[in-house]
Design an enzyme around this catalytic site. Structure first.
Site, PDB file in Angstrom:
ATOM      1  N   HIS A 174       0.819  -1.204   0.000  1.00  0.00           N
ATOM      2  CA  HIS A 174       0.000   0.000   0.000  1.00  0.00           C
ATOM      3  C   HIS A 174       0.856   1.258   0.000  1.00  0.00           C
ATOM      4  O   HIS A 174       2.056   1.226   0.294  1.00  0.00           O
ATOM      5  CB  HIS A 174      -0.945   0.009   1.208  1.00  0.00           C
ATOM      6  N   CYS A 190       2.867  -4.453   7.037  1.00  0.00           N
ATOM      7  CA  CYS A 190       2.560  -4.278   5.627  1.00  0.00           C
ATOM      8  C   CYS A 190       3.744  -3.738   4.838  1.00  0.00           C
ATOM      9  O   CYS A 190       4.729  -3.277   5.392  1.00  0.00           O
ATOM     10  CB  CYS A 190       1.355  -3.368   5.462  1.00  0.00           C
TER      11      CYS A 190
END
Length: 231
Positions: A174, A190
């Protein structure tokens, strides 16, 4: 499908530590006209993206086409946790390389999976276990509808959702407004990218793209070389 995708979106566990704790003192690099174009402002986005001060990001983490060091088939995403790079492989032994930020020790995920789906300007909802560690995030819990998309949203301008064996891993590739965290391990697991880079990656990568998260340093060394971009 849309319903299950929306449900999975509410589980994303990506976040950072307090920004004051992770923002380092950085030294500016020389001007680079090509990098200036890559990291220019994007005023046509739903939430206009500001330009990135690319001179303060080490040049090795700038987006560039290199000789593929991964050994994976074309059309594969490879996250090199040792080098803090993400590669998207192309035919002919080439790969587009991006700098990334990764999870702190104890939160990192590794293995093979697929990009089940992608979202532009996603909402972010921390899972209950994250709220347990950081109670101040309760205002973004599932019962509150999560954090709306925007420049301060931890998922940034784009998110790619990693599944393994048909199940959501809760880990994402992301965007992030925290460009200074690229090349560091500060998030809750992440794979974080400069927003301009994740917009570029989003347009290259289709749903169901295979992804491997590993440490390439355990493999025989391959010297990266910048090569011409494919048409």
């Amino acid at each position: 499908m849309a319903g299950s995708g929306a449900a999975a979106m509410t589980l994303a566990g990506c976040a950072t530590q307090n920004r004051a704790e992770i923002k380092p003192v950085v030294q500016s690099m020389p001007e680079n006209p090509e990098a200036a174009l890559l990291y220019a402002a994007k005023p046509d986005e739903q939430f206009p993206l500001p330009a990135i001060p690319y001179q303060k990001v080490p040049a090795r983490f700038h987006r560039q086409m290199v000789v593929d060091p991964t050994g994976e088939a074309p059309g594969t995403l490879v996250v090199d946790t040792g080098g803090h790079f993400l590669y998207y492989t192309y035919p002919g032994g080439q790969a587009m390389r991006y700098g990334v930020g990764l999870g702190r020790a104890g939160f990192a995920w590794a293995g093979r999976g697929v990009i089940q789906y992608k979202r532009k300007w996603p909402r972010w909802t921390p899972p209950d276990e994250m709220i347990g560690r950081q109670p101040e995030l309760a205002k973004y819990g599932s019962d509150m509808g999560g954090m709306p998309p925007g420049l301060d949203n931890p998922l940034g301008a784009r998110a790619l959702y990693i599944f393994q064996n048909g199940e959501d891993t809760l880990y994402r590739v992301h965007g992030s407004p925290e460009w200074w965290s690229i090349g560091k391990s500060v998030s809750s697991g992440c794979v974080r990218m400069i927003n301009q880079d994740v917009v570029d990656l989003f347009d290259r990568v289709p749903n169901k793209t295979p992804i491997l998260v590993t440490d390439l340093s355990a493999r025989p060394a391959v010297v990266d070389e910048i090569v011409a971009s494919p048409e």
